[in-house]
Design a protein around this motif. Structure first.
Motif, PDB file in Angstrom:
ATOM      1  N   SER A  48     -33.864 -18.829 -54.630  1.00  0.00           N
ATOM      2  CA  SER A  48     -33.501 -19.522 -53.388  1.00  0.00           C
ATOM      3  C   SER A  48     -34.044 -18.775 -52.179  1.00  0.00           C
ATOM      4  O   SER A  48     -34.571 -19.386 -51.243  1.00  0.00           O
ATOM      5  CB  SER A  48     -31.979 -19.646 -53.306  1.00  0.00           C
ATOM      6  OG  SER A  48     -31.598 -20.255 -52.079  1.00  0.00           O
ATOM      7  N   GLU A  49     -33.923 -17.432 -52.193  1.00  0.00           N
ATOM      8  CA  GLU A  49     -34.452 -16.633 -51.089  1.00  0.00           C
ATOM      9  C   GLU A  49     -35.981 -16.730 -51.010  1.00  0.00           C
ATOM     10  O   GLU A  49     -36.557 -16.752 -49.921  1.00  0.00           O
ATOM     11  CB  GLU A  49     -34.036 -15.162 -51.257  1.00  0.00           C
ATOM     12  CG  GLU A  49     -32.557 -14.898 -51.016  1.00  0.00           C
ATOM     13  CD  GLU A  49     -32.117 -15.281 -49.615  1.00  0.00           C
ATOM     14  OE1 GLU A  49     -32.887 -15.042 -48.663  1.00  0.00           O
ATOM     15  OE2 GLU A  49     -31.010 -15.836 -49.479  1.00  0.00           O
ATOM     16  N   ILE A  50     -36.628 -16.812 -52.159  1.00  0.00           N
ATOM     17  CA  ILE A  50     -38.086 -16.961 -52.181  1.00  0.00           C
ATOM     18  C   ILE A  50     -38.495 -18.281 -51.527  1.00  0.00           C
ATOM     19  O   ILE A  50     -39.445 -18.338 -50.733  1.00  0.00           O
ATOM     20  CB  ILE A  50     -38.602 -16.886 -53.641  1.00  0.00           C
ATOM     21  CG1 ILE A  50     -38.449 -15.459 -54.187  1.00  0.00           C
ATOM     22  CG2 ILE A  50     -40.065 -17.326 -53.725  1.00  0.00           C
ATOM     23  CD1 ILE A  50     -38.702 -15.327 -55.673  1.00  0.00           C
ATOM     24  N   LEU A  51     -37.768 -19.339 -51.842  1.00  0.00           N
ATOM     25  CA  LEU A  51     -38.101 -20.671 -51.316  1.00  0.00           C
ATOM     26  C   LEU A  51     -37.854 -20.791 -49.816  1.00  0.00           C
ATOM     27  O   LEU A  51     -38.400 -21.696 -49.168  1.00  0.00           O
ATOM     28  CB  LEU A  51     -37.299 -21.740 -52.061  1.00  0.00           C
ATOM     29  CG  LEU A  51     -37.722 -22.001 -53.517  1.00  0.00           C
ATOM     30  CD1 LEU A  51     -36.765 -22.985 -54.182  1.00  0.00           C
ATOM     31  CD2 LEU A  51     -39.143 -22.534 -53.568  1.00  0.00           C
ATOM     32  N   LYS A  52     -37.063 -19.885 -49.272  1.00  0.00           N
ATOM     33  CA  LYS A  52     -36.806 -19.938 -47.822  1.00  0.00           C
ATOM     34  C   LYS A  52     -38.015 -19.512 -47.001  1.00  0.00           C
ATOM     35  O   LYS A  52     -38.034 -19.690 -45.777  1.00  0.00           O
ATOM     36  CB  LYS A  52     -35.608 -19.040 -47.476  1.00  0.00           C
ATOM     37  CG  LYS A  52     -34.273 -19.602 -47.944  1.00  0.00           C
ATOM     38  CD  LYS A  52     -33.136 -18.638 -47.599  1.00  0.00           C
ATOM     39  CE  LYS A  52     -31.796 -19.177 -48.108  1.00  0.00           C
ATOM     40  NZ  LYS A  52     -30.683 -18.221 -47.827  1.00  0.00           N
ATOM     41  N   ALA A  53     -39.018 -18.954 -47.673  1.00  0.00           N
ATOM     42  CA  ALA A  53     -40.266 -18.543 -46.996  1.00  0.00           C
ATOM     43  C   ALA A  53     -39.976 -17.650 -45.791  1.00  0.00           C
ATOM     44  O   ALA A  53     -40.445 -17.881 -44.678  1.00  0.00           O
ATOM     45  CB  ALA A  53     -41.076 -19.760 -46.578  1.00  0.00           C
ATOM     46  N   THR A  54     -39.214 -16.584 -46.055  1.00  0.00           N
ATOM     47  CA  THR A  54     -38.830 -15.648 -44.994  1.00  0.00           C
ATOM     48  C   THR A  54     -39.897 -14.565 -44.831  1.00  0.00           C
ATOM     49  O   THR A  54     -40.409 -14.028 -45.815  1.00  0.00           O
ATOM     50  CB  THR A  54     -37.488 -14.972 -45.353  1.00  0.00           C
ATOM     51  OG1 THR A  54     -36.518 -15.983 -45.620  1.00  0.00           O
ATOM     52  CG2 THR A  54     -37.002 -14.095 -44.221  1.00  0.00           C
ATOM     53  N   ASP A  55     -40.224 -14.239 -43.581  1.00  0.00           N
ATOM     54  CA  ASP A  55     -41.187 -13.165 -43.332  1.00  0.00           C
ATOM     55  C   ASP A  55     -40.625 -11.831 -43.800  1.00  0.00           C
ATOM     56  O   ASP A  55     -39.420 -11.562 -43.664  1.00  0.00           O
ATOM     57  CB  ASP A  55     -41.531 -13.073 -41.844  1.00  0.00           C
ATOM     58  CG  ASP A  55     -42.457 -14.195 -41.396  1.00  0.00           C
ATOM     59  OD1 ASP A  55     -43.128 -14.782 -42.264  1.00  0.00           O
ATOM     60  OD2 ASP A  55     -42.498 -14.483 -40.188  1.00  0.00           O
ATOM     61  N   VAL A  56     -41.504 -11.001 -44.356  1.00  0.00           N
ATOM     62  CA  VAL A  56     -41.123  -9.650 -44.767  1.00  0.00           C
ATOM     63  C   VAL A  56     -41.616  -8.706 -43.676  1.00  0.00           C
ATOM     64  O   VAL A  56     -42.819  -8.574 -43.448  1.00  0.00           O
ATOM     65  CB  VAL A  56     -41.760  -9.289 -46.126  1.00  0.00           C
ATOM     66  CG1 VAL A  56     -41.382  -7.860 -46.524  1.00  0.00           C
ATOM     67  CG2 VAL A  56     -41.312 -10.279 -47.203  1.00  0.00           C
ATOM     68  N   ASN A  57     -40.687  -8.079 -43.004  1.00  0.00           N
ATOM     69  CA  ASN A  57     -41.017  -7.218 -41.860  1.00  0.00           C
ATOM     70  C   ASN A  57     -40.835  -5.745 -42.198  1.00  0.00           C
ATOM     71  O   ASN A  57     -39.914  -5.374 -42.934  1.00  0.00           O
ATOM     72  CB  ASN A  57     -40.144  -7.572 -40.656  1.00  0.00           C
ATOM     73  CG  ASN A  57     -40.404  -8.990 -40.168  1.00  0.00           C
ATOM     74  OD1 ASN A  57     -41.553  -9.397 -40.011  1.00  0.00           O
ATOM     75  ND2 ASN A  57     -39.339  -9.742 -39.933  1.00  0.00           N
ATOM     76  N   THR A  58     -41.714  -4.912 -41.641  1.00  0.00           N
ATOM     77  CA  THR A  58     -41.613  -3.463 -41.822  1.00  0.00           C
ATOM     78  C   THR A  58     -41.561  -2.788 -40.459  1.00  0.00           C
ATOM     79  O   THR A  58     -42.421  -3.029 -39.606  1.00  0.00           O
ATOM     80  CB  THR A  58     -42.814  -2.912 -42.616  1.00  0.00           C
ATOM     81  OG1 THR A  58     -42.866  -3.555 -43.891  1.00  0.00           O
ATOM     82  CG2 THR A  58     -42.679  -1.416 -42.818  1.00  0.00           C
ATOM     83  N   ASP A  59     -40.531  -1.983 -40.255  1.00  0.00           N
ATOM     84  CA  ASP A  59     -40.380  -1.231 -39.008  1.00  0.00           C
ATOM     85  C   ASP A  59     -40.345   0.255 -39.326  1.00  0.00           C
ATOM     86  O   ASP A  59     -39.714   0.694 -40.295  1.00  0.00           O
ATOM     87  CB  ASP A  59     -39.076  -1.620 -38.303  1.00  0.00           C
ATOM     88  CG  ASP A  59     -39.056  -3.085 -37.899  1.00  0.00           C
ATOM     89  OD1 ASP A  59     -39.940  -3.486 -37.137  1.00  0.00           O
ATOM     90  OD2 ASP A  59     -38.168  -3.829 -38.384  1.00  0.00           O
ATOM     91  N   VAL A  60     -41.030   1.033 -38.502  1.00  0.00           N
ATOM     92  CA  VAL A  60     -41.026   2.491 -38.654  1.00  0.00           C
ATOM     93  C   VAL A  60     -40.078   3.073 -37.612  1.00  0.00           C
ATOM     94  O   VAL A  60     -40.195   2.780 -36.420  1.00  0.00           O
ATOM     95  CB  VAL A  60     -42.439   3.080 -38.467  1.00  0.00           C
ATOM     96  CG1 VAL A  60     -42.397   4.597 -38.612  1.00  0.00           C
ATOM     97  CG2 VAL A  60     -43.396   2.471 -39.485  1.00  0.00           C
TER      98      VAL A  60
END
Length: 502
Positions: free
Chosen positions: A245-257
């Motif tokens: 279900s989370e995959i289908l939501k097409a959520t951006d994967v963000n990386t913060d330093v």
């Protein structure tokens, strides 16, 4: 093991036996003993083939590692004087191909080599994620990268020269470094889904879930976690539903330093006992997952593709393990499952939606037929003991023997039970080939046991003389002997023991 013996319910495949040995440390002999106790035999040929294949891989890996290590050591020795004037290798995680400067190269007589670049797109194995492979090339050479190691923040690319040699490479400083893109994407899918799975496990099983180890490769992801009991089928299904279900939501994967303290304040998950630098990378998938992680990830959850859990097992007290697949591996899994479903429906003559009902009906029908067959076999011998087997008298005892040839346990049991229930003093022994194994059963009627016959002790003494083992109670015993044993010799030996004891 249960799933592996569905096609042949009496033989455990060699690759399964090897997996028990290689992964869980079960010796072949121990597995064989446990299998025999449950009526199984082992595919020894398949086990030996799997063992030999593993030896070949180990020899190949050892050869490469030794040659590559030699190249790396020589390179480092030559490279040391240059280190003071050079900056450390820059890892560029934002691209899979880049133009960069070759700092130094070295190779052995076998073309195994080691290269150091000013900037590299290759990920070094760490944090459970495997390292990248690929190639480095220029006009004068091509180098195949098999692995990358980090020495004092200089990335050493180990592999083999396909064209040219280290001399050509050192003369051609401008090079292209190219990561195997398909493999890296598979790794990134499996790494991001590991984070989603961790969050889903905490949601379904509880906040006590803590990561105990992981493997992230192109073929699968493995996640070890603290939990006190096996997961149920319903819990596994729920994890799959949540993650997909989370995959289908097409959520951006963000990386913060950010610095470690601020990272923890954001609620990012950190591994207990893990050492972190002052500045860390925080990888977030919307509000669903947030973890400290230095690995590589997809840009959007939709790039992961389908997700399936393929294994759930225990590896230590209070530690569970799950393995899962995504992307191309998951698509292949779905296609194979659909193909098997169609074939199974065709075999039982039912439409696909009625497949489970059809299998259940067949199971019940088979169970009923087995019960009826057992009754038929029992009736076949009951009251007709003289029609099957040889009979002779020994010191007032009636002694029956019979060799069944290729048979099954139920047939032998029905015959031996008919002798055990006799009113006369009867002793009976039989041999039969059950699943290509010479199987023995013996019985003594109540009247025979009262005449000092203990068929369990007799069996133990008898079978030891024929390369076998067995034993049992005063009125019933079983075991096995060497397949080359001659039934007539065993029966004659049994007769002599009875004559001595009766």
């Amino acid at each position: 093991i249960y799933h592996s013996v569905v096609k042949n319910p009496k033989i455990i495949p060699g690759n399964t036996v090897f997996m028990l040995y290689d992964t869980y440390g079960f010796p072949y002999d121990l597995t064989e003993v446990m299998a025999e106790e449950r009526g199984y035999t082992l595919d020894e040929t398949g086990f030996n083939q799997a063992m030999e294949e593993q030896r070949k891989k180990s020899r190949a890996a050892a050869t490469f590692s030794a040659d590559a290590a030699d190249a790396a050591l020589i390179l480092l020795e030559k490279f040391k004087p240059l280190m003071e004037n050079l900056s450390e290798t820059i890892f560029n995680r934002d691209t899979l191909t880049l133009e960069t400067e070759l700092i130094f190269a070295n190779s052995t007589d076998t073309d195994d080599g080691a290269l150091i670049l000013k900037e590299s797109p290759f990920y070094v194995e760490s944090g459970g994620q495997v390292g990248d492979i690929g190639k480095i090339y220029a006009d004068s050479f091509e180098f195949e990268v098999h692995m990358v190691m980090n020495h004092q923040n200089y990335y050493i690319h180990l592999g083999k020269f396909i064209n040219g040699n280290s001399g050509d490479a050192n003369n051609d400083k401008s090079v292209t470094a190219e990561v195997n893109a398909d493999r890296r994407w598979s790794i990134m899918r499996n790494h991001t889904v590991t984070h989603l799975t961790h969050a889903a496990l905490r949601q379904v099983l509880g906040p006590h879930i803590k990561q105990s180890g992981s493997y992230v490769g192109p073929d699968r992801m493995r996640f070890d976690f603290s939990h006190h009991q096996p997961m149920t089928d319903e819990e596994i299904e729920r994890i799959e539903q949540i993650v997909n279900s989370e995959i289908l939501k097409a959520t951006d994967v963000n990386t913060d330093v950010m610095d470690i303290e601020n990272a923890k304040k954001t609620g990012a998950m950190a591994l207990f006992g893990e050492k972190y630098d002052d500045n860390v990378r925080v990888v977030s998938v919307g509000t669903f997952s947030k973890e400290l992680c230095g690995g590589t990830h997809v840009n959007n959850s939709s790039q992961i593709g389908p997700f399936f859990i393929t294994l759930e097992t225990g590896i230590a007290s209070g530690v569970r393990r799950i393995e899962a697949i995504t992307g191309e591996e998951a698509i292949k899994f779905m296609i194979d499952a659909q193909k098997n479903r169609k074939e199974a429906a065709s075999i039982i003559g039912r439409p696909e939606p009625e497949l489970l009902e059809g299998i259940q009906a067949l199971k019940e029908q088979n169970s009923q037929l087995q019960k009826e067959l057992k009754k038929v076999k029992a009736n076949m011998f009951a009251g007709a003991g003289t029609s099957v087997g040889n009979e002779e008298e020994i010191n007032g005892l009636i002694f029956y023997t019979h060799f069944f040839g290729e048979t099954d346990r139920d047939t032998m049991a029905s015959w031996i039970d008919s002798k055990k229930e006799a009113n006369d003093p009867v002793v009976a022994v039989a041999l039969g080939l059950v699943d290509d194994k010479m199987t023995y059963v013996g019985a003594a009627s109540k009247a025979a046991t009262e005449s000092r016959i203990h068929i369990g002790n007799l069996t133990k003494e008898l079978l030891a003389q024929f390369g076998g083992r067995g034993g049992g109670k005063p009125n019933f015993a079983q075991g096995s002997v060497d397949n080359e044993s001659k039934p007539e010799e065993l029966f004659e030996t049994a007769k002599n023991i009875i004559a001595k004891d009766a």
